[in-house]
Design an enzyme around this catalytic site. Structure first.
Site, PDB file in Angstrom:
ATOM      1  N   GLY A   1       0.668  -1.161  -0.009  1.00 29.35           N
ATOM      2  CA  GLY A   1      -0.013   0.045   0.157  1.00 29.35           C
ATOM      3  C   GLY A   1       1.003   1.308  -0.135  1.00 29.35           C
TER       4      GLY A   1
ATOM      5  N   ASP B   1      -0.333   6.926   3.881  1.00 25.83           N
ATOM      6  CA  ASP B   1       0.694   6.443   5.087  1.00 25.83           C
ATOM      7  C   ASP B   1       1.749   5.934   4.488  1.00 25.83           C
ATOM      8  OD1 ASP B   1      -1.341   7.404   6.634  1.00 25.83           O
ATOM      9  OD2 ASP B   1      -1.807   5.200   7.596  1.00 25.83           O
TER      10      ASP B   1
ATOM     11  N   ASP C   1       0.414  -9.580  -6.172  1.00 25.24           N
ATOM     12  CA  ASP C   1      -0.922  -9.548  -5.833  1.00 25.24           C
ATOM     13  C   ASP C   1      -1.037 -10.433  -4.358  1.00 25.24           C
ATOM     14  OD1 ASP C   1      -3.483 -10.633  -5.547  1.00 25.24           O
ATOM     15  OD2 ASP C   1      -3.356 -11.663  -7.263  1.00 25.24           O
TER      16      ASP C   1
ATOM     17  N   SER D   1      -7.593  -0.842  12.705  1.00 25.69           N
ATOM     18  CA  SER D   1      -8.353   0.408  12.574  1.00 25.69           C
ATOM     19  C   SER D   1      -9.095   0.517  13.860  1.00 25.69           C
ATOM     20  CB  SER D   1      -9.167   0.543  11.461  1.00 25.69           C
ATOM     21  OG  SER D   1     -10.218   1.494  11.464  1.00 25.69           O
TER      22      SER D   1
ATOM     23  N   GLU E   1     -12.078   1.724  13.539  1.00 26.40           N
ATOM     24  CA  GLU E   1     -13.514   1.311  13.314  1.00 26.40           C
ATOM     25  C   GLU E   1     -13.860  -0.087  13.742  1.00 26.40           C
ATOM     26  OE1 GLU E   1     -15.758   2.937  10.976  1.00 26.40           O
ATOM     27  OE2 GLU E   1     -14.488   4.925  11.247  1.00 26.40           O
TER      28      GLU E   1
ATOM     29  N   TYR F   1     -16.088  -2.796   5.872  1.00 19.47           N
ATOM     30  CA  TYR F   1     -14.576  -2.566   6.412  1.00 19.47           C
ATOM     31  C   TYR F   1     -13.913  -2.829   7.787  1.00 19.47           C
ATOM     32  CZ  TYR F   1     -10.679   0.577   7.223  1.00 19.47           C
ATOM     33  OH  TYR F   1      -9.276   0.876   7.701  1.00 19.47           O
TER      34      TYR F   1
ATOM     35  N   LYS G   1     -11.294  -5.531   9.132  1.00 21.24           N
ATOM     36  CA  LYS G   1     -10.165  -5.191   9.878  1.00 21.24           C
ATOM     37  C   LYS G   1     -10.167  -5.812  11.139  1.00 21.24           C
ATOM     38  CE  LYS G   1      -7.749  -2.055   7.353  1.00 21.24           C
ATOM     39  NZ  LYS G   1      -6.577  -2.170   7.038  1.00 21.24           N
TER      40      LYS G   1
HETATM   41  P1  NAP Z   1      -4.967   4.711   1.218  1.00 21.48           P
HETATM   42  O1  NAP Z   1      -4.302   5.972   0.952  1.00 21.48           O
HETATM   43  O2  NAP Z   1      -6.305   4.279   0.742  1.00 21.48           O
HETATM   44  O3  NAP Z   1      -4.032   3.603   0.513  1.00 21.48           O
HETATM   45  C1  NAP Z   1      -4.103   2.021   0.664  1.00 21.48           C
HETATM   46  C2  NAP Z   1      -3.456   1.472  -0.513  1.00 21.48           C
HETATM   47  O4  NAP Z   1      -3.801   0.161  -0.662  1.00 21.48           O
HETATM   48  C3  NAP Z   1      -3.623   2.115  -1.861  1.00 21.48           C
HETATM   49  O5  NAP Z   1      -2.759   3.087  -2.315  1.00 21.48           O
HETATM   50  C4  NAP Z   1      -3.612   0.690  -2.681  1.00 21.48           C
HETATM   51  O6  NAP Z   1      -2.380   0.582  -3.348  1.00 21.48           O
HETATM   52  C5  NAP Z   1      -3.729  -0.292  -1.572  1.00 21.48           C
HETATM   53  N1  NAP Z   1      -5.105  -1.177  -2.034  1.00 21.48           N
HETATM   54  C6  NAP Z   1      -6.325  -0.682  -2.197  1.00 21.48           C
HETATM   55  N2  NAP Z   1      -7.288  -1.391  -2.316  1.00 21.48           N
HETATM   56  C7  NAP Z   1      -6.772  -2.577  -2.447  1.00 21.48           C
HETATM   57  C8  NAP Z   1      -6.980  -3.888  -2.986  1.00 21.48           C
HETATM   58  N3  NAP Z   1      -8.118  -3.994  -3.261  1.00 21.48           N
HETATM   59  N4  NAP Z   1      -5.864  -4.441  -3.327  1.00 21.48           N
HETATM   60  C9  NAP Z   1      -4.625  -4.450  -3.333  1.00 21.48           C
HETATM   61  N5  NAP Z   1      -4.307  -3.287  -2.676  1.00 21.48           N
HETATM   62  C10 NAP Z   1      -5.396  -2.425  -2.631  1.00 21.48           C
HETATM   63  O7  NAP Z   1      -4.695   4.557   2.716  1.00 21.48           O
HETATM   64  P2  NAP Z   1      -4.127   5.102   4.099  1.00 21.48           P
HETATM   65  O8  NAP Z   1      -5.150   6.136   4.506  1.00 21.48           O
HETATM   66  O9  NAP Z   1      -2.622   5.095   3.558  1.00 21.48           O
HETATM   67  O10 NAP Z   1      -4.232   4.045   5.272  1.00 21.48           O
HETATM   68  C11 NAP Z   1      -3.369   2.987   5.207  1.00 21.48           C
HETATM   69  C12 NAP Z   1      -3.798   1.681   5.931  1.00 21.48           C
HETATM   70  O11 NAP Z   1      -4.066   2.112   7.291  1.00 21.48           O
HETATM   71  C13 NAP Z   1      -5.016   1.008   5.455  1.00 21.48           C
HETATM   72  O12 NAP Z   1      -5.114  -0.206   5.480  1.00 21.48           O
HETATM   73  C14 NAP Z   1      -6.217   1.551   5.931  1.00 21.48           C
HETATM   74  O13 NAP Z   1      -7.414   0.735   6.120  1.00 21.48           O
HETATM   75  C15 NAP Z   1      -5.662   1.780   7.523  1.00 21.48           C
HETATM   76  N6  NAP Z   1      -6.258   2.867   8.366  1.00 21.48           N
HETATM   77  C16 NAP Z   1      -6.121   4.103   7.811  1.00 21.48           C
HETATM   78  C17 NAP Z   1      -6.605   5.114   8.779  1.00 21.48           C
HETATM   79  C18 NAP Z   1      -6.721   6.639   8.107  1.00 21.48           C
HETATM   80  O14 NAP Z   1      -7.481   7.267   8.816  1.00 21.48           O
HETATM   81  N7  NAP Z   1      -6.070   6.975   7.076  1.00 21.48           N
HETATM   82  C19 NAP Z   1      -7.122   4.760   9.993  1.00 21.48           C
HETATM   83  C20 NAP Z   1      -7.043   3.374  10.518  1.00 21.48           C
HETATM   84  C21 NAP Z   1      -6.635   2.561   9.708  1.00 21.48           C
HETATM   85  P3  NAP Z   1      -2.164   0.017  -4.892  1.00 21.48           P
HETATM   86  O15 NAP Z   1      -3.364   0.613  -5.566  1.00 21.48           O
HETATM   87  O16 NAP Z   1      -1.071   0.842  -5.117  1.00 21.48           O
HETATM   88  O17 NAP Z   1      -2.067  -1.337  -4.670  1.00 21.48           O
END
Ligand code: NAP
Length: 331
Positions: A13, A18, A63, A130, A132, A154, A158
């Site tokens: 990711g 992040d 993948d 998360s 959530e 979601y 998680k």
């Molecule tokens: P983000 O910007 O949405 O990035 C997640 C990355 O995961 C995407 O860039 C994508 O990369 C990859 N991805 C998404 N769907 C996918 C799929 N179906 N198959 C494979 N890869 C997939 O998320 P973030 O805000 O950086 O958050 C990072 C992690 O922390 C996530 O797991 C999120 O659920 C968790 N989280 C975030 C928050 C928050 O507030 N931001 C809070 C709690 C937890 P590619 O398309 O390049 O593969």
């Protein structure tokens, strides 16, 4: 002379919010970074480019639903640490894509941990868990022992992934940690997430007479923080002597309405531009949630004392600077 690296980290990711800030942090600590993505193209380098770190990362397509691809990747790079940030990360989208969300967000974690167990059990593993998961909470603040009652596909995904991590730690002795992060924001937050949407739309349209900001329930309360500081906690978790789970949050919740009011006031926009639209309402939603970050501060030495309005000031400035630069380029 070749570069001397302290450690090798694999970040899934990496193209997300992040992933970009964590890369920057680990590069400052002389890590070799392998950035894992579903498919490698210019677009998914944009956040890394903005931080000026894209050329310092080795990008690898993988993948995560295919364990043999993961095994090949671990054999090829022999990482010391794996940060698993890849996920379908939108709560809203998970209601329209529940099967895809649940399938990917659980099986990818299981595949990574199983690959680690089989071929490189000394890898340290971080899972992006998360807040959530806690959902319908009765006792606040949330701690890692708060009972879970997930309110979205979601959150269910998680929560399952969270327990898989605990199980690999307890049953197989893998060094695996859950970072239970509450909402955290930055300029690099993906489009469509609430705070980014409010900032981006308001900055771009503040002088547009026909524009209104359409939102769903805004009287719910959330605990918001700042992504560049939250990724420091991810790294700290993998440096501890013993693997454990930690809540990472600011410790305070505020309403979504107060965020809109603050941004509108700062940008001199009338509150009449705010429109509540039923299309943005979710089938179920958490009313109020905030966490206890004391263990992260005392056991990991994580430092965080930003008020979210201070974060909003930084983000408003970044959005305005970005728009100014775009206008200069297009002039
Ligand atoms: P983000 O910007 O949405 O990035 C997640 C990355 O995961 C995407 O860039 C994508 O990369 C990859 N991805 C998404 N769907 C996918 C799929 N179906 N198959 C494979 N890869 C997939 O998320 P973030 O805000 O950086 O958050 C990072 C992690 O922390 C996530 O797991 C999120 O659920 C968790 N989280 C975030 C928050 C928050 O507030 N931001 C809070 C709690 C937890 P590619 O398309 O390049 O593969």
């Amino acid at each position: 002379m070749g570069k001397i690296y302290t450690k090798t980290a694999l970040i899934t990711g990496i193209s997300g919010q992040d992933g970009a800030y964590l890369s920057k942090l680990l590069l400052s600590k002389s890590y070799k970074i392998i950035g894992v993505t579903r498919s490698h193209h210019e677009d998914n380098l944009s956040k890394l480019k903005r931080l000026g770190v894209d050329s310092d990362i080795i990008m690898e397509e993988c993948d995560l639903l295919d364990i043999s691809s993961i095994i090949n990747m671990i054999n090829k790079y022999k990482p010391d640490e794996i940060y698993n940030l890849a996920a379908q990360s939108s709560v809203g989208l998970s209601f329209t894509q529940p099967i895809g969300t649940i399938n990917f967000n659980i099986v990818s974690v299981l595949n990574l941990l199983e690959a680690i167990r089989i071929i490189k059990p000394d890898v340290r593993f971080y899972q992006a868990s998360s807040s959530e998961m806690y959902g319908k909470v009765t006792n606040l603040p949330v701690t890692v022992n708060t009972p879970m009652h997930p309110l979205s596909p979601y959150a269910i995904s998680k929560a399952s992934a969270h327990w898989i991590v605990v199980n690999y730690r307890e049953s197989y002795g893998v060094y695996a940690c859950n970072g239970v992060l509450f909402n955290h924001e930055s300029f690099l937050r993906s489009n469509g997430f609430f705070v980014k949407k409010v900032l981006q739309e308001t900055v771009r349209n503040k002088n547009n007479a026909n524009w209104v900001l359409k939102v769903g329930s805004i009287d719910i309360k959330r605990d918001f923080g700042y992504s560049p500081s939250y990724v420091e906690a991810m790294w700290l978790m993998l440096q501890a002597e013993k693997a454990d789970d930690f809540i990472i949050c600011s410790g305070k919740s505020i309403t979504l309405r107060s965020i809109i009011e603050y941004v509108f006031k700062k940008l001199d926009v009338s509150i009449n531009k705010l429109v509540i639209d039923n299309d943005f309402m979710r089938p179920t939603d958490i009313e109020d949630i905030y966490g206890d970050n004391t263990p992260a501060k005392t056991k990991l030495g994580w430092q965080y004392d930003l008020d979210f309005y201070q974060v909003l000031d930084l983000l408003i400035k970044e959005e305005l600077d970005f728009l100014d630069r775009k206008e200069v380029v297009n002039a």
